[in-house]
Design an enzyme around this catalytic site. Structure first.
Site, PDB file in Angstrom:
ATOM      1  N   ARG A 254      -1.976  -2.977  -1.698  1.00 24.73           N
ATOM      2  CA  ARG A 254      -2.858  -1.724  -2.197  1.00 24.73           C
ATOM      3  C   ARG A 254      -1.940  -0.884  -3.194  1.00 24.73           C
ATOM      4  NH1 ARG A 254      -2.326   2.603   2.974  1.00 24.73           N
ATOM      5  NH2 ARG A 254      -0.153   3.206   2.267  1.00 24.73           N
TER       6      ARG A 254
ATOM      7  N   ASP B 100       3.094  -8.618   1.800  1.00 26.47           N
ATOM      8  CA  ASP B 100       2.572  -7.076   2.546  1.00 26.47           C
ATOM      9  C   ASP B 100       2.730  -7.361   4.045  1.00 26.47           C
ATOM     10  OD1 ASP B 100       1.732  -4.525   2.876  1.00 26.47           O
ATOM     11  OD2 ASP B 100       1.289  -4.574   0.783  1.00 26.47           O
TER      12      ASP B 100
ATOM     13  N   ASP C  65       7.887  -8.646   5.771  1.00 25.48           N
ATOM     14  CA  ASP C  65       8.367  -7.315   5.879  1.00 25.48           C
ATOM     15  C   ASP C  65       9.496  -7.400   5.210  1.00 25.48           C
ATOM     16  OD1 ASP C  65       9.779  -5.125   6.844  1.00 25.48           O
ATOM     17  OD2 ASP C  65       9.334  -5.239   8.881  1.00 25.48           O
ATOM     18  N   VAL C  66       9.749  -6.296   4.190  1.00 19.38           N
ATOM     19  CA  VAL C  66      10.629  -6.338   3.016  1.00 19.38           C
ATOM     20  C   VAL C  66      12.069  -5.819   3.761  1.00 19.38           C
ATOM     21  CG1 VAL C  66       9.211  -6.200   1.070  1.00 19.38           C
ATOM     22  CG2 VAL C  66       9.913  -3.926   2.404  1.00 19.38           C
TER      23      VAL C  66
ATOM     24  N   TYR D 187      14.305   9.981   0.355  1.00 18.55           N
ATOM     25  CA  TYR D 187      13.698   9.547  -0.775  1.00 18.55           C
ATOM     26  C   TYR D 187      14.283   9.310  -2.101  1.00 18.55           C
ATOM     27  CZ  TYR D 187       9.773   7.723  -3.542  1.00 18.55           C
ATOM     28  OH  TYR D 187       9.010   7.251  -4.493  1.00 18.55           O
TER      29      TYR D 187
ATOM     30  N   LYS E 267      15.831   5.981  -3.695  1.00 14.84           N
ATOM     31  CA  LYS E 267      15.401   5.703  -5.131  1.00 14.84           C
ATOM     32  C   LYS E 267      16.509   5.219  -6.302  1.00 14.84           C
ATOM     33  CE  LYS E 267      11.227   4.415  -4.232  1.00 14.84           C
ATOM     34  NZ  LYS E 267      10.708   3.145  -4.153  1.00 14.84           N
TER      35      LYS E 267
ATOM     36  N   THR F 248      -2.481   6.842  -5.557  1.00  5.28           N
ATOM     37  CA  THR F 248      -2.640   5.814  -4.465  1.00  5.28           C
ATOM     38  C   THR F 248      -2.549   6.367  -3.252  1.00  5.28           C
ATOM     39  OG1 THR F 248      -0.049   5.816  -4.125  1.00  5.28           O
ATOM     40  CG2 THR F 248      -0.486   4.541  -5.796  1.00  5.28           C
TER      41      THR F 248
HETATM   42  N1  LIG Z   1       2.436   6.825  -5.720  1.00  2.50           N
HETATM   43  C1  LIG Z   1       3.344   7.450  -6.340  1.00  2.50           C
HETATM   44  O1  LIG Z   1       3.180   8.620  -6.765  1.00  2.50           O
HETATM   45  C2  LIG Z   1       4.805   6.995  -6.512  1.00  2.50           C
HETATM   46  C3  LIG Z   1       5.822   7.552  -7.341  1.00  2.50           C
HETATM   47  C4  LIG Z   1       7.035   6.943  -7.394  1.00  2.50           C
HETATM   48  C5  LIG Z   1       7.274   5.723  -7.023  1.00  2.50           C
HETATM   49  N2  LIG Z   1       6.425   5.253  -6.047  1.00  2.50           N
HETATM   50  C6  LIG Z   1       6.716   4.014  -5.488  1.00  2.50           C
HETATM   51  O2  LIG Z   1       6.063   2.806  -5.804  1.00  2.50           O
HETATM   52  C7  LIG Z   1       5.839   1.960  -4.837  1.00  2.50           C
HETATM   53  C8  LIG Z   1       4.388   1.960  -4.171  1.00  2.50           C
HETATM   54  O3  LIG Z   1       3.981   3.037  -3.629  1.00  2.50           O
HETATM   55  P1  LIG Z   1       2.360   3.227  -3.654  1.00  2.50           P
HETATM   56  O4  LIG Z   1       2.148   4.654  -3.741  1.00  2.50           O
HETATM   57  O5  LIG Z   1       1.570   2.221  -4.060  1.00  2.50           O
HETATM   58  O6  LIG Z   1       2.291   3.079  -1.818  1.00  2.50           O
HETATM   59  P2  LIG Z   1       1.212   2.893  -0.991  1.00  2.50           P
HETATM   60  O7  LIG Z   1       1.612   3.147   0.250  1.00  2.50           O
HETATM   61  O8  LIG Z   1      -0.104   3.186  -1.327  1.00  2.50           O
HETATM   62  O9  LIG Z   1       1.347   1.096  -1.031  1.00  2.50           O
HETATM   63  C9  LIG Z   1       2.657   0.473  -0.683  1.00  2.50           C
HETATM   64  C10 LIG Z   1       2.361  -0.842   0.095  1.00  2.50           C
HETATM   65  O10 LIG Z   1       3.687  -1.227   0.338  1.00  2.50           O
HETATM   66  C11 LIG Z   1       3.450  -2.151   1.596  1.00  2.50           C
HETATM   67  N3  LIG Z   1       4.498  -1.841   2.574  1.00  2.50           N
HETATM   68  C12 LIG Z   1       5.222  -0.600   3.002  1.00  2.50           C
HETATM   69  N4  LIG Z   1       6.245  -1.082   3.865  1.00  2.50           N
HETATM   70  C13 LIG Z   1       6.381  -2.370   3.830  1.00  2.50           C
HETATM   71  C14 LIG Z   1       7.217  -3.358   4.254  1.00  2.50           C
HETATM   72  N5  LIG Z   1       8.401  -3.078   5.070  1.00  2.50           N
HETATM   73  N6  LIG Z   1       7.416  -4.918   3.867  1.00  2.50           N
HETATM   74  C15 LIG Z   1       6.200  -5.059   3.245  1.00  2.50           C
HETATM   75  N7  LIG Z   1       5.269  -4.157   2.750  1.00  2.50           N
HETATM   76  C16 LIG Z   1       5.449  -2.727   2.808  1.00  2.50           C
HETATM   77  C17 LIG Z   1       2.084  -1.228   2.243  1.00  2.50           C
HETATM   78  O11 LIG Z   1       1.652  -1.926   3.508  1.00  2.50           O
HETATM   79  C18 LIG Z   1       1.371  -0.950   1.097  1.00  2.50           C
HETATM   80  O12 LIG Z   1       0.544  -1.894   0.979  1.00  2.50           O
HETATM   81  C19 LIG Z   1       6.777   2.462  -3.662  1.00  2.50           C
HETATM   82  O13 LIG Z   1       8.302   2.117  -3.759  1.00  2.50           O
HETATM   83  C20 LIG Z   1       6.718   4.026  -3.738  1.00  2.50           C
HETATM   84  O14 LIG Z   1       8.261   4.544  -3.451  1.00  2.50           O
HETATM   85  C21 LIG Z   1       5.322   5.639  -6.146  1.00  2.50           C
END
Ligand SMILES: NC(=O)c1ccc[n+]([C@@H]2O[C@H](COP(=O)([O-])OP(=O)(O)OC[C@H]3O[C@@H](n4cnc5c(N)ncnc54)[C@H](O)[C@@H]3O)[C@@H](O)[C@H]2O)c1
Length: 255
Positions: free
Chosen positions: A16, A37, A59-60, A150, A154, A187
């Site tokens: 997702r 995932d 699981d990462v 956080y 990063k 997201t």
């Molecule tokens: N959405 C934002 O505004 C934003 C901004 C900057 C950075 N990010 C980064 O982008 C990446 C994705 O974010 P997103 O907004 O799509 O998040 P999201 O929560 O919508 O999706 C994250 C996905 O990662 C999976 N996940 C979580 N923990 C996991 C694990 N231990 N092992 C395997 N899969 C795992 C979840 O099941 C999910 O499908 C993240 O690293 C987040 O920090 C997001």
């Protein structure tokens, strides 16, 4: 000509959000993609994305999961060309609000995960070559009071990206390692964060987050996917150890 034709990729957190946007862009550019995932059942995702998408539970934060996923993909496809370390969490909290458990959870999910992924990728790609793309965050460059763990996680990803790029360069390994810093992207994670921040009026929180950039809107998962396609493709053959900001101007915004 498709920009990733015949390439084999793993995208973590690809079910997702941003990960899904990256997976869709990679598939459109001709790659075969393992979506890694936490869900047990990936059948609906595979059915929705077509025959070049395969799902695997990973699981990462677990080294054994990484080994098993890389072995399975390399047995099936013969090699692995691209890893996108995208899975992550946004768990907030200031220095006074965050617990030790919060810190460990965020560091494991966002930073240990990328360390383990880069280790697995360098091992798998050292002979055949490849590209690693780490999804960091604009918050890794510009923190906030409520973002202590956080932002630190990063920032660790950004430093690790450079270290991996340097290591591969020094050993003459044909592996590039780059990072993307997204700004506020629309997201489920971002919407959950907005609902927590402003329970009665999440729209207000989203408006405030939109105003952190200068473009006047949220980013989309496909826009991060476009940047990942570039960094993974031959177009970026001379790009390594770099950070690509796809943040609507968040980093340079003069608050
Ligand atoms: N959405 C934002 O505004 C934003 C901004 C900057 C950075 N990010 C980064 O982008 C990446 C994705 O974010 P997103 O907004 O799509 O998040 P999201 O929560 O919508 O999706 C994250 C996905 O990662 C999976 N996940 C979580 N923990 C996991 C694990 N231990 N092992 C395997 N899969 C795992 C979840 O099941 C999910 O499908 C993240 O690293 C987040 O920090 C997001």
């Amino acid at each position: 000509m498709s920009r990733l034709a015949g390439q084999v990729a793993i995208v973590t957190g690809g079910a997702r959000g941003i990960g899904r946007g990256i997976v869709e862009r990679f598939l459109a550019e001709g790659a075969t993609v393992m979506i890694a995932d936490l869900d047990e059942d990936g059948a609906p995702i595979e059915a929705a994305l077509g025959r070049h998408a395969l799902y695997r539970r990973l699981d990462v934060t677990r080294a054994d999961d990484w080994t098993a996923a890389f072995d399975a993909l390399s047995d099936r496809c013969g090699r692995i060309d691209i890893l996108v370390n995208n899975a992550g969490t946004s768990h907030g909290g200031s220095i006074e609000a965050a617990s030790e458990a919060d810190w460990r959870f965020v560091m494991d999910t966002n930073a240990l995960s990328v360390f383990l992924g880069c280790q697995a990728a360098v091992k798998a790609m050292r002979a055949t070559g490849g590209a690693i793309v780490n999804i960091a965050s604009a918050r890794g460059q510009r923190t906030g009071a409520a973002q202590c763990a956080y932002s630190a996680s990063k920032a660790a990803v950004l430093s690790l990206t450079e270290s991996v790029a340097l290591h591969c360069g020094e050993l003459g390994l044909p592996i590039r390692c780059n990072a993307i810093c997204p700004g506020v992207i629309d997201t489920p994670l971002m919407r959950g964060h907005a609902a927590k921040q402003s329970p009665g009026d999440p729209a207000a929180a989203i408006a405030a987050m939109t105003a952190m950039g200068i473009v006047g809107r949220l980013g989309t998962p496909h826009e991060i996917g476009d940047a990942a396609v570039f960094l993974a493709s031959a177009e970026a053959a001379f790009v390594t150890g770099a950070v690509l900001n796809v943040d609507g101007g968040f980093r340079i915004r003069d608050f």
